[in-house]
Design a protein around this motif. Sequence first.
Motif, mmCIF file in Angstrom:
data_model
loop_
_atom_site.group_PDB
_atom_site.id
_atom_site.type_symbol
_atom_site.label_atom_id
_atom_site.label_comp_id
_atom_site.label_asym_id
_atom_site.label_seq_id
_atom_site.Cartn_x
_atom_site.Cartn_y
_atom_site.Cartn_z
ATOM 1 N N TYR A 21 -12.611 7.042 1.250
ATOM 2 C CA TYR A 21 -12.077 8.223 1.827
ATOM 3 C C TYR A 21 -12.715 9.577 1.071
ATOM 4 O O TYR A 21 -12.787 10.625 1.480
ATOM 5 N N ASP B 154 -0.746 -4.808 3.123
ATOM 6 C CA ASP B 154 -1.350 -3.591 3.771
ATOM 7 C C ASP B 154 -0.754 -3.787 5.142
ATOM 8 O O ASP B 154 -0.909 -4.511 6.032
ATOM 9 N N GLU C 79 -17.962 -4.242 -0.192
ATOM 10 C CA GLU C 79 -17.646 -3.101 -0.166
ATOM 11 C C GLU C 79 -17.152 -2.542 -1.470
ATOM 12 O O GLU C 79 -17.015 -3.549 -2.332
ATOM 13 N N GLY D 203 -14.095 -0.876 10.222
ATOM 14 C CA GLY D 203 -12.807 0.004 9.682
ATOM 15 C C GLY D 203 -11.866 -0.616 9.343
ATOM 16 O O GLY D 203 -10.630 0.231 9.039
ATOM 17 N N ALA D 204 -11.774 -1.872 8.995
ATOM 18 C CA ALA D 204 -10.592 -2.475 8.578
ATOM 19 C C ALA D 204 -10.998 -3.665 7.730
ATOM 20 O O ALA D 204 -11.763 -4.731 8.068
ATOM 21 N N ALA D 205 -10.940 -3.564 6.294
ATOM 22 C CA ALA D 205 -11.553 -4.564 5.496
ATOM 23 C C ALA D 205 -11.107 -6.099 5.615
ATOM 24 O O ALA D 205 -11.570 -6.776 5.403
ATOM 25 N N ASP E 299 -3.813 -2.245 7.971
ATOM 26 C CA ASP E 299 -5.265 -2.030 7.509
ATOM 27 C C ASP E 299 -5.979 -1.510 8.723
ATOM 28 O O ASP E 299 -6.049 -1.949 9.812
ATOM 29 N N GLY E 300 -7.061 -0.567 8.237
ATOM 30 C CA GLY E 300 -7.634 0.274 9.601
ATOM 31 C C GLY E 300 -6.682 1.352 10.034
ATOM 32 O O GLY E 300 -6.426 1.487 11.485
ATOM 33 N N THR E 301 -6.164 2.016 9.193
ATOM 34 C CA THR E 301 -5.287 3.245 9.612
ATOM 35 C C THR E 301 -6.128 4.116 10.620
ATOM 36 O O THR E 301 -5.245 4.864 11.734
ATOM 37 N N ARG F 155 -19.838 -1.280 10.557
ATOM 38 C CA ARG F 155 -18.701 -0.735 9.884
ATOM 39 C C ARG F 155 -17.499 -0.728 10.855
ATOM 40 O O ARG F 155 -17.335 0.191 11.621
ATOM 41 N N ASP G 28 -6.264 -4.396 0.471
ATOM 42 C CA ASP G 28 -7.247 -4.439 1.549
ATOM 43 C C ASP G 28 -7.987 -6.133 1.787
ATOM 44 O O ASP G 28 -8.335 -6.091 2.701
ATOM 45 N N GLY H 102 -17.874 -1.067 4.389
ATOM 46 C CA GLY H 102 -17.140 0.107 4.662
ATOM 47 C C GLY H 102 -16.987 1.103 3.588
ATOM 48 O O GLY H 102 -18.033 0.962 2.913
ATOM 49 N N PHE H 103 -16.610 2.272 3.637
ATOM 50 C CA PHE H 103 -16.538 3.478 3.060
ATOM 51 C C PHE H 103 -15.157 3.959 2.696
ATOM 52 O O PHE H 103 -14.359 3.849 3.353
ATOM 53 N N GLU I 236 0.799 -1.356 -0.065
ATOM 54 C CA GLU I 236 -0.120 0.139 0.062
ATOM 55 C C GLU I 236 1.054 0.996 -0.015
ATOM 56 O O GLU I 236 0.346 2.144 -0.641
HETATM 57 C C1 IPD Z 1 -9.199 1.019 4.510
HETATM 58 C C2 IPD Z 1 -10.179 0.029 5.524
HETATM 59 C C3 IPD Z 1 -11.812 0.362 5.468
HETATM 60 C C4 IPD Z 1 -12.231 0.357 4.145
HETATM 61 C C5 IPD Z 1 -11.588 1.127 3.046
HETATM 62 C C6 IPD Z 1 -9.957 0.876 3.157
HETATM 63 P P1 IPD Z 1 -6.817 1.556 5.353
HETATM 64 O O1 IPD Z 1 -8.117 0.547 4.428
HETATM 65 O O2 IPD Z 1 -10.054 -1.232 5.097
HETATM 66 O O3 IPD Z 1 -12.230 -0.472 6.489
HETATM 67 O O4 IPD Z 1 -13.430 0.622 4.343
HETATM 68 O O5 IPD Z 1 -11.992 1.246 2.163
HETATM 69 O O6 IPD Z 1 -9.260 1.734 2.387
HETATM 70 O O7 IPD Z 1 -6.873 3.026 4.537
HETATM 71 O O8 IPD Z 1 -7.137 1.616 6.613
HETATM 72 O O9 IPD Z 1 -5.639 0.691 4.748
#
Ligand code: IPD
Length: 270
Positions: free
Chosen positions: A167, A86, A212, A193-195, A89-91, A191, A219, A164-165, A70
């Motif tokens: 950015y 990654d 998603e 926050g980490a796919a 993941d879930g930054t 939701r 991810d 998830g959503f 990533e």
């Molecule tokens: C995000 C996470 C999040 C997902 C976003 C990803 P990141 O990855 O997995 O849950 O909804 O689409 O971009 O930015 O935390 O590595």
Amino acid sequence: MPSNAELRDIALTVARRAADLAYLRRSEGVEIAASKSSLTDIVTRADREVEQLVREAIAASRPRDGFLGEESGGGEGTSGLTWVVDPIDGTVNYFYGIPAYAVSIAVVEGDPDPATWRTIAGAVVNPASGEAFTASAGGGARLNGRELHVNRDVPLELALVGTGFGYDARKRERQAAFVAQLIGQVRDVRRIGAASLDLCSVAAGRLDAYFERGLNPWDHAAGALLAREAGALVGGLGAGPEGEDLLVAAPPGLYEQLHPLADAFYSEWR
Ligand code: IPD
């Protein structure tokens, strides 16, 4: 050529080391290094440092393999295998100290493109919980060594569904419009926050399904293998493979109920 299980074990060993470093850096305080696609799409110093550790560790044990990360991008290999990573993941969870973030490492055969690759092995390690999810193609999915299986025979109206959503603000509004349509037809929506952890949660029966739009290859590479090896169907738009356009993961039966809804909504959105 190493066996799938050997590649899984390399992924796990490296992911554990990386997770230890991520956890240590988190305890010292998180520093944002930059923003990427939008102001809310952050990269921390730890993301970069952890990815470098992973890259060097993989290069040391698998010098002929390619790499796709990533934060540091791609590097071609000559073996036909590529490691898709990654580092954290879930930054955003990591930044806030929410204990749902993970190091995700997969090894794929073929071009590092979800449309055509074959995922051979993967590991997803959550340093905050100490949980290590692993899978190898044909070898099943495990959590800390225990075999995982998806939930069976859950109808859509009783399904707990993760999503998830992205950015980008306008894309998020469209994604929310689909959730608004779905939420009256399911038990509830999460939701997290980490796919990668969402997909592992489907494998572990903590979610019945996950979908998603807008995911990057790193991810979902490892998590999708976990979900499949635990018995889920995983796909994308139409009858195609999962990718940026769409990923749906659910056990057979539920997949046939959820996928057409997501597919109809997201086919319109090109
Ligand atoms: C995000 C996470 C999040 C997902 C976003 C990803 P990141 O990855 O997995 O849950 O909804 O689409 O971009 O930015 O935390 O590595």
